[in-house]
Enzyme design. Structure first.
Site, PDB file in Angstrom:
ATOM      1  N   CYS A 306       0.932  -1.035   0.135  1.00 28.42           N
ATOM      2  CA  CYS A 306       0.049   0.035   0.082  1.00 28.42           C
ATOM      3  C   CYS A 306       0.799   1.265  -0.150  1.00 28.42           C
ATOM      4  O   CYS A 306       1.723   1.206   0.627  1.00 28.42           O
ATOM      5  CB  CYS A 306      -0.830  -0.117   1.157  1.00 28.42           C
ATOM      6  SG  CYS A 306      -1.419   1.378   1.786  1.00 28.42           S
ATOM      7  N   ARG A 402     -13.040   0.893  -4.908  1.00 25.73           N
ATOM      8  CA  ARG A 402     -12.574   0.834  -3.506  1.00 25.73           C
ATOM      9  C   ARG A 402     -11.905   2.454  -2.955  1.00 25.73           C
ATOM     10  O   ARG A 402     -12.014   3.082  -2.162  1.00 25.73           O
ATOM     11  CB  ARG A 402     -11.497  -0.060  -3.147  1.00 25.73           C
ATOM     12  CG  ARG A 402     -11.023  -0.206  -2.129  1.00 25.73           C
ATOM     13  CD  ARG A 402     -10.286  -1.546  -1.880  1.00 25.73           C
ATOM     14  NE  ARG A 402     -10.041  -1.899  -0.270  1.00 25.73           N
ATOM     15  CZ  ARG A 402      -9.141  -1.306   0.453  1.00 25.73           C
ATOM     16  NH1 ARG A 402      -8.058  -0.520   0.153  1.00 25.73           N
ATOM     17  NH2 ARG A 402      -8.967  -1.822   1.727  1.00 25.73           N
TER      18      ARG A 402
HETATM   19  P1  XMP Z   1      -0.951  -6.698   4.063  1.00 23.83           P
HETATM   20  O1  XMP Z   1       0.154  -5.786   4.653  1.00 23.83           O
HETATM   21  O2  XMP Z   1      -1.514  -7.761   5.044  1.00 23.83           O
HETATM   22  O3  XMP Z   1      -2.393  -5.523   3.837  1.00 23.83           O
HETATM   23  O4  XMP Z   1      -0.396  -7.235   2.956  1.00 23.83           O
HETATM   24  C1  XMP Z   1      -3.510  -5.940   3.150  1.00 23.83           C
HETATM   25  C2  XMP Z   1      -4.494  -4.981   3.212  1.00 23.83           C
HETATM   26  O5  XMP Z   1      -3.884  -3.770   2.338  1.00 23.83           O
HETATM   27  C3  XMP Z   1      -5.024  -3.210   1.866  1.00 23.83           C
HETATM   28  N1  XMP Z   1      -4.712  -2.654   0.583  1.00 23.83           N
HETATM   29  C4  XMP Z   1      -4.322  -1.725   0.219  1.00 23.83           C
HETATM   30  N2  XMP Z   1      -4.197  -0.550   0.674  1.00 23.83           N
HETATM   31  N3  XMP Z   1      -3.558   0.365  -1.452  1.00 23.83           N
HETATM   32  C5  XMP Z   1      -3.611   0.469  -0.147  1.00 23.83           C
HETATM   33  O6  XMP Z   1      -3.482   1.666   0.477  1.00 23.83           O
HETATM   34  C6  XMP Z   1      -3.782  -0.865  -2.214  1.00 23.83           C
HETATM   35  O7  XMP Z   1      -3.419  -0.892  -2.939  1.00 23.83           O
HETATM   36  C7  XMP Z   1      -4.225  -1.932  -1.188  1.00 23.83           C
HETATM   37  N4  XMP Z   1      -4.730  -3.296  -1.486  1.00 23.83           N
HETATM   38  C8  XMP Z   1      -4.926  -3.537  -0.326  1.00 23.83           C
HETATM   39  C9  XMP Z   1      -6.284  -3.752   2.266  1.00 23.83           C
HETATM   40  O8  XMP Z   1      -6.931  -3.456   3.377  1.00 23.83           O
HETATM   41  C10 XMP Z   1      -5.721  -5.247   2.469  1.00 23.83           C
HETATM   42  O9  XMP Z   1      -6.632  -5.992   3.280  1.00 23.83           O
END
Ligand code: XMP
Length: 489
Positions: A306, A402
């Site tokens: 992210c 989203r």
């Molecule tokens: P982890 O750290 O477990 O996080 O890999 C998964 C969570 O990240 C969020 N998510 C995103 N947040 N940009 C963001 O700001 C993105 O492209 C993105 N894709 C996923 C989401 O809440 C997920 O569960």
């Protein structure tokens, strides 16, 4: 108005590495710790761990594996509504006692044809039914074998067993198993009053359900599943609700938005399933969701893929975000889910100490066999693809909502995530075992046997950067990889 320099009197916000749980006197052995908790007002899990709603993480295969082991998979929203319904169906059917889509044989087929069909469908027996589904017999691989040796013209009618043991619709696992033992059979067709086939119960199915005794199941014994819904996707919400989804996750990068909240409230009012709303990261946002949300998901920018914080300059370190939301949510008995940034089991249990009831992980599960995508090898190491839902690639496949963005394919995007690779990890079973095992050990160090007790008893200490270094493996060269620790993760 207030001088700008007042803005620089800033509150401190902390994340996982800033804190540690203070060890306490304990009588609890890790194996005795019970991780049962809630993900939403009416859904309890024996393992309060969710796999993220991302197109490189959760489809039905991971959702089935998660639910069988007591957790919950949340299907991503980068597929059309029909496909989502089919995915929900796959999870709901996976461990069903009564199989509804039964492979059947016709009395007019030849034995060879049925043999080929059973091979193709991966079954070792089939009820033989008339054109209007009346059960005439049952045929198994064992019945077929002697016929195959002699010729290929024989009809199923000759090879099948015509005295079929059947059971009525209201059969339960125990009755079915008794019938199977008594008659030394492995499958029992389920029939209506007119002897028409309505389903099938198999020995293999019953034994499989027994193997997963702490699985997350609904009232009918089917596996539970969560589904991500775009903030304005009432159509997807209604469709998956009708298909039996247990928890809908209104999934928005910034749910503290009036239009999102209004739409989420409407969706909640129109479905039977629980509705979790997220993501948020502040007390005020949580207050705005009280009254209709059945769960609140927390995480503004902690995710591994992210880039929200660097792209938008906005975010809230995750431990503080969880604690602020939990302050409000706990007063109203609304479960809180900590979503993103969890790398180790220690992070997961810290999130719970900060007030979360369950945790959601993306990168941790993206490298498993059950996640979508294939294994690639780079420099002799194996990886799987993992990308943010706000990355260019994921938004091009429809994930822009989203981020409250248009999802027109020709559009230029301002991404909030990256496309990456994550080390290949093998089966999710061992990953979950390590995660939950570490969480239980954390409960042991704090002396808490249950999650509610742990949430009350746990206390944090602040860690300096020297303390952080001390906490990782240091001053050594790691010679054998540990199953739950990799210094570069
Ligand atoms: P982890 O750290 O477990 O996080 O890999 C998964 C969570 O990240 C969020 N998510 C995103 N947040 N940009 C963001 O700001 C993105 O492209 C993105 N894709 C996923 C989401 O809440 C997920 O569960």
């Amino acid at each position: 108005s207030e001088p700008f320099s007042e803005k620089l009197r800033v509150p401190e916000a902390l994340t996982f590495d800033d804190v540690l749980l203070r060890p306490k006197e304990s009588r609890v052995e890790p194996d005795d710790a019970d991780t049962t908790s809630r993900v939403s007002t009416s859904v309890e899990l024996s393992v309060p761990v969710l796999s993220a709603a991302m197109d490189t993480v959760t489809e039905s295969e991971l959702a089935i594996a998660m639910a069988r082991r007591g957790g919950l998979g949340v299907l991503h929203q980068n597929m059309d509504v029909e496909e989502t319904v089919a995915e929900v169906d796959r999870v709901k059917r996976a461990d069903e006692l009564v199989i509804r889509e039964v492979v059947t044989a016709s009395p007019k087929q030849t034995v060879r044809e049925v043999d080929a069909m059973m091979e193709e469908e991966g079954v070792s027996g089939a009820p033989v039914v008339s054109e209007d589904d009346e059960v005439l017999g049952i045929i198994s691989a064992t019945d077929i074998r002697p016929y195959l040796e002699v010729g290929d013209r024989d009809e199923v009618r000759e090879a099948m067993t015509d005295e079929v043991i059947t059971a009525p619709e209201d059969v339960d696992a125990r009755n079915a198993l008794e019938l199977m033992y008594e008659h030394k059979i492995e499958r029992v067709p389920i029939v209506d009053d007119g002897n028409h086939l309505t389903g099938l119960v198999t020995m293999q199915g019953i034994l499989q359900r027994r193997e997963y005794d702490s699985a997350a199941r609904d009232d009918e014994g089917r596996l539970r599943v969560g589904v991500a819904i775009g903030p304005f996707e009432s159509e997807r919400a209604t469709a998956v609700d009708a298909a039996g989804a247990d928890v809908l996750f209104i999934d928005c990068a910034h749910a503290h938005n009036r239009n999102v909240i209004e739409s989420a409230r409407e969706i909640e009012g129109s479905v039977e399933a629980d509705v979790v709303v997220g993501n948020v990261g502040t007390r005020e946002a949580a207050e705005a969701l009280v009254g209709f949300a059945d769960g609140i998901k927390v995480g503004i920018g902690p995710g591994s893929i992210c880039t929200t914080r660097v792209v938008t300059g906005t975010g809230m370190p995750q431990i503080t975000a969880v604690a602020q939301v939990a302050d409000v949510a706990s007063e109203h008995d609304i479960p809180v889910i900590a979503d993103g940034g969890i790398r180790y089991s220690g992070d997961a249990i810290k999130a719970i100490a900060a007030g979360a009831d369950a945790v959601m992980l993306g990168s941790y599960f993206a490298g498993t066999d059950e996640a979508p995508g294939r294994v690639v090898t780079m420099n002799g190491k194996r990886y799987k693809q993992y990308r943010g839902m706000g990355s260019v690639g994921a938004m091009q496949s429809g994930g822009g909502e989203r981020y409250l963005k248009d999802t027109d394919e020709d559009e230029d995007y301002v991404p909030e995530g990256v496309e990456a690779a994550t080390p290949y990890k093998g089966s999710v079973e061992s990953e979950l075992f390590q995660l939950v095992g570490g969480m239980k050990s954390g409960m042991g160090y704090v002396g808490a046997e249950t999650i509610p007790e742990f949430k009350r008893r746990s206390e944090f200490v602040r860690v300096s950067s020297a303390g952080q270094t001390e906490g990782h493996a240091h001053d050594v060269v790691i010679t054998d990889e540990a199953p739950n620790y990799s210094p570069d993760s």
